[in-house]
Motif scaffolding. Sequence first.
Motif, mmCIF file in Angstrom:
data_model
loop_
_atom_site.group_PDB
_atom_site.id
_atom_site.type_symbol
_atom_site.label_atom_id
_atom_site.label_comp_id
_atom_site.label_asym_id
_atom_site.label_seq_id
_atom_site.Cartn_x
_atom_site.Cartn_y
_atom_site.Cartn_z
ATOM 1 N N THR A 127 0.809 -1.227 0.000
ATOM 2 C CA THR A 127 0.000 0.000 0.000
ATOM 3 C C THR A 127 0.839 1.272 0.000
ATOM 4 O O THR A 127 0.340 2.327 -0.368
ATOM 5 C CB THR A 127 -0.942 0.026 1.221
ATOM 6 N N ALA A 128 2.111 1.175 0.383
ATOM 7 C CA ALA A 128 2.951 2.364 0.476
ATOM 8 C C ALA A 128 3.418 2.861 -0.889
ATOM 9 O O ALA A 128 3.765 4.032 -1.032
ATOM 10 C CB ALA A 128 4.163 2.087 1.365
ATOM 11 N N PHE A 129 3.425 1.977 -1.871
ATOM 12 C CA PHE A 129 3.904 2.349 -3.200
ATOM 13 C C PHE A 129 2.761 2.238 -4.192
ATOM 14 O O PHE A 129 1.951 1.316 -4.117
ATOM 15 C CB PHE A 129 5.075 1.438 -3.609
ATOM 16 N N PRO A 130 2.707 3.150 -5.157
ATOM 17 C CA PRO A 130 1.575 3.173 -6.083
ATOM 18 C C PRO A 130 1.649 2.092 -7.161
ATOM 19 O O PRO A 130 2.728 1.624 -7.524
ATOM 20 C CB PRO A 130 1.693 4.565 -6.723
ATOM 21 N N GLY A 131 0.480 1.699 -7.645
ATOM 22 C CA GLY A 131 0.342 0.846 -8.809
ATOM 23 C C GLY A 131 1.168 -0.420 -8.788
ATOM 24 O O GLY A 131 1.263 -1.119 -7.780
ATOM 25 N N GLY A 132 1.791 -0.692 -9.927
ATOM 26 C CA GLY A 132 2.556 -1.912 -10.104
ATOM 27 C C GLY A 132 3.754 -2.024 -9.187
ATOM 28 O O GLY A 132 4.163 -3.136 -8.849
#
Length: 160
Positions: A127-132
């Motif tokens: 959840t801390a990093f976006p998208g892929g």
Amino acid sequence: MTGTTPLDKLATALATLGPIGHFPKAPGTWGSLAAVVAAPWLFLPLALPARLLVLAAVLIVGTWACSRAEIVLGRKDPGCVIIDELFGQWLALLFFAAMPIWYLLAGFILFRLFDILKPWPVNWAETAFPGGLGVMLDDGVAGLYALASLHLLVYLVGLF
């Protein structure tokens, strides 16, 4: 995937590891199993610097493919997207050049365990990093847990 571009189809095919991500039950487990079965021929024979380059390439291509697949499929981290399992599973095997079958089996079980249970920071990375990138990094962290656990297991077995 009606109305998608050829690039969207390529991204989705990479993200799902072709047909494997479309197996009806447990696509993540099938993806991990495919990674373990392929590792002795496609990953483990490489020198460590080459394995690191392969992992970097899988992370980069996987991040792109997962991001595109999420848009094409209209869902966050769809179950059929399993290139992240390849990344995490191969990361768990990173420092082994050759492995007896029980090491491969233990690495598979440990990776699946950490990927399913998602102890901190596995769940955080998702959840801390976006998208892929989040899709790829949560399996990367699970792979690091499995890597450390597998090395500990091999060390402890070697003591007896």
